[in-house]
Design an enzyme around this catalytic site. Structure first.
Site, PDB file in Angstrom:
ATOM      1  N   ASP A 281     -55.860  21.722  30.657  1.00 15.85           N
ATOM      2  CA  ASP A 281     -54.742  22.199  31.475  1.00 15.85           C
ATOM      3  C   ASP A 281     -53.472  22.027  30.650  1.00 15.85           C
ATOM      4  O   ASP A 281     -53.468  21.317  29.639  1.00 15.85           O
ATOM      5  CB  ASP A 281     -54.658  21.384  32.770  1.00 15.85           C
ATOM      6  CG  ASP A 281     -53.540  21.869  33.690  1.00 15.85           C
ATOM      7  OD1 ASP A 281     -53.238  23.072  33.684  1.00 15.85           O
ATOM      8  OD2 ASP A 281     -52.970  21.030  34.409  1.00 15.85           O
ATOM      9  N   SER A 282     -52.388  22.650  31.090  1.00 17.86           N
ATOM     10  CA  SER A 282     -51.114  22.426  30.405  1.00 17.86           C
ATOM     11  C   SER A 282     -50.711  20.956  30.482  1.00 17.86           C
ATOM     12  O   SER A 282     -50.056  20.444  29.592  1.00 17.86           O
ATOM     13  CB  SER A 282     -50.025  23.295  31.025  1.00 17.86           C
ATOM     14  OG  SER A 282     -49.864  22.993  32.384  1.00 17.86           O
TER      15      SER A 282
ATOM     16  N   CYS B 113     -56.416  25.411  34.244  1.00 18.19           N
ATOM     17  CA  CYS B 113     -55.002  25.743  34.392  1.00 18.19           C
ATOM     18  C   CYS B 113     -54.955  27.129  35.015  1.00 18.19           C
ATOM     19  O   CYS B 113     -55.460  28.096  34.435  1.00 18.19           O
ATOM     20  CB  CYS B 113     -54.339  25.756  33.015  1.00 18.19           C
ATOM     21  SG  CYS B 113     -52.616  26.291  33.022  1.00 18.19           S
TER      22      CYS B 113
ATOM     23  N   GLU C  30     -44.890  15.801  40.750  1.00 21.77           N
ATOM     24  CA  GLU C  30     -44.704  14.874  39.628  1.00 21.77           C
ATOM     25  C   GLU C  30     -43.661  13.796  39.960  1.00 21.77           C
ATOM     26  O   GLU C  30     -43.666  12.734  39.340  1.00 21.77           O
ATOM     27  CB  GLU C  30     -44.346  15.649  38.351  1.00 21.77           C
ATOM     28  CG  GLU C  30     -45.458  16.645  38.009  1.00 21.77           C
ATOM     29  CD  GLU C  30     -45.766  16.793  36.538  1.00 21.77           C
ATOM     30  OE1 GLU C  30     -44.888  16.545  35.715  1.00 21.77           O
ATOM     31  OE2 GLU C  30     -46.915  17.170  36.222  1.00 21.77           O
TER      32      GLU C  30
ATOM     33  N   CYS D 285     -52.816  26.453  42.027  1.00 25.76           N
ATOM     34  CA  CYS D 285     -52.243  25.605  40.987  1.00 25.76           C
ATOM     35  C   CYS D 285     -52.887  24.238  41.160  1.00 25.76           C
ATOM     36  O   CYS D 285     -53.003  23.745  42.291  1.00 25.76           O
ATOM     37  CB  CYS D 285     -50.725  25.517  41.149  1.00 25.76           C
ATOM     38  SG  CYS D 285     -49.945  24.298  40.056  1.00 25.76           S
TER      39      CYS D 285
ATOM     40  N   HIS E 227     -51.906  21.369  40.679  1.00 29.64           N
ATOM     41  CA  HIS E 227     -51.091  20.297  41.266  1.00 29.64           C
ATOM     42  C   HIS E 227     -51.136  20.313  42.800  1.00 29.64           C
ATOM     43  O   HIS E 227     -50.880  19.303  43.441  1.00 29.64           O
ATOM     44  CB  HIS E 227     -49.616  20.451  40.868  1.00 29.64           C
ATOM     45  CG  HIS E 227     -49.250  19.877  39.538  1.00 29.64           C
ATOM     46  ND1 HIS E 227     -49.728  20.366  38.355  1.00 29.64           N
ATOM     47  CD2 HIS E 227     -48.434  18.840  39.205  1.00 29.64           C
ATOM     48  CE1 HIS E 227     -49.218  19.671  37.346  1.00 29.64           C
ATOM     49  NE2 HIS E 227     -48.431  18.740  37.834  1.00 29.64           N
TER      50      HIS E 227
END
Lengths: 283, 283
Positions: free
Chosen positions: A11-12, A74, A154, A186, A188
């Site tokens: 993933d990024s 990702c 985050e 996504c 996240h």
């Protein structure tokens, strides 16, 4: 027959750890080599050209570790560069996170209206729309980019007033369109699932692409007779590579993975970006 | 005497355009070569080692254009790597954005309590605290990282309910400490000035590091007899380089710069990261 080699997952940044978590849950005997390009994340706001270049570099690094399957965990890279990566890694099966979530949504929507939320690049690329309509052309797809969700996660504001305002801001229009399924496009976003579910109500299903991707990993390895022989111990033999290591990283990583990472290895960006004649140009 | 060469200005992304804007306002005859490392921004959450590496690469690229002065218009790089960059660019004066804002705050605080808001890396590095206390050791400095402010600005939510909640969330504690000045220690933050001022009230001064940096650029060039001879036309002769160009970019750029950018040139990351024997390692 079995295959003891690791599964490559990249993933990024951290987000793909939600995919790793689902793989460990479903297949505790599998070991993973994870790469997070934390020196250059997030990819979601970058151009397609740059996402292709970075994605190819990430994939190439993992195939050097003799992985038996490569998971592009990702959404942004899956939406923009999956075909390119598959073409450049011919010896390894490559799967992304777009198709599994799209298949689940196409099967589950009763009203044939599906919402997709993700990064700006993911939504702009339209890959979810193409994938869902590939399963059922009559389904209408409503995409919405939600660039604040990644920084909110985050910051650890999973259930905070600011996050609830942001969910309202982004999702009001998608809900007005009458969807009964929303894909969390996504890696996240699964961490925001509870907050999003409270806002959208129980009649709207949230589909976590990480979960569906892990199921697809299982099906593919099974069909190839490529599952690991052991039924436990994969996690402790797994490796976690990053291109940048920050003080904030380890806490966040355990939040995404649902477990403490035993060790994190930093690799240099130079190793990632070194020229390689076996890989086609990303343009 | 005069010097017709350009001023080099770089930032991880768009934010440094607020510094460029103040330079054009104060010195309309000066031309700028601007570099935004938009393929790898933001730097604010990365490790010191990575910020040093990226900062050196950015500086090196601009010095190749024969600039007469180099402005590190990135608070994160200024806070972490300014000395290193100055040491590696011996032939060009190098200034950052930390000292000018710190000097202004040290002069203006009546209660000798100053707040500083910025990225995680800027606050963690403590450079503002050292700089302010270098001017007056009795001043107490209260730093607060505000990681959501950059994405809020990039979403264009300059005066939105979500942003007001975020300002409240980050600044309540700083205000409780009794500061009478707050340094906007990130080049994105001037765009939030009005919203922040409404929350903190008129008795707390907000100091825009971009503005004070432009004044310092003027003083240095004047002292070196290095100002441009012309009094107008600098903007139209300026160049704007980026490492990634996205659809979103041009609109945002004009928001930061306060004017339409005539043209944007994309340069490859390879050009930025090429090895160079004349620059010391960033470790």
């Amino acid at each position: 027959m079995s295959d003891s080699r690791p599964i490559g997952v990249f993933d990024s940044g951290l987000g793909g750890l939600t995919v790793a978590r689902e793989i460990f849950r479903l297949m505790p005997g599998e070991k993973i080599i994870y790469l997070g390009d934390t020196a250059r994340c997030p990819y979601g706001g970058r151009s397609e050209e740059t996402i292709k270049t970075f994605g190819i570099q990430d994939a190439r690094l993992l195939t050097d570790y003799d992985v038996k399957l490569l998971v592009v965990a990702c959404n942004t890279v899956s939406a923009v560069a999956l075909d390119l990566i598959a073409a450049s890694c011919k010896d390894v099966p490559v799967i992304g996170v777009v198709i599994p979530g799209s298949r689940a949504a196409a099967r589950r929507t009763a009203v044939r209206k599906v919402g997709v939320i993700g990064t700006a690049a993911t939504i702009r690329a339209g890959a979810y729309t193409r994938a869902i309509q590939g399963f059922d052309a009559a389904i209408k797809v409503y995409g919405k980019a939600c660039p604040l969700f990644v920084p909110l996660v985050e910051e650890g504001l999973l259930d905070h007033e600011i996050t609830r305002h942001a969910v309202q801001y982004y999702l009001a229009e998608v809900l007005d369109s009458g969807v009964d399924c929303i894909i969390l496009g996504c890696t996240h976003y699964p961490l925001l699932m509870q907050t999003i579910q409270e806002m959208v109500g129980t009649r709207t299903q949230l589909l976590d692409s990480a979960l569906w991707t892990a199921r697809e990993v299982f099906e593919i390895l099974k069909s190839l007779n490529g599952l690991a022989a052991g039924k436990t111990g994969g996690f402790s033999e797994s490796r976690f590579l990053v291109t940048d290591y920050t003080p904030h990283f380890k806490d966040l990583a355990s939040l995404f993975l649902g477990a403490e990472i035993p060790s994190i290895e930093q690799i240099s960006l130079e190793k990632l970006t070194k020229p390689c004649s076996t890989v086609p140009a990303a343009a």
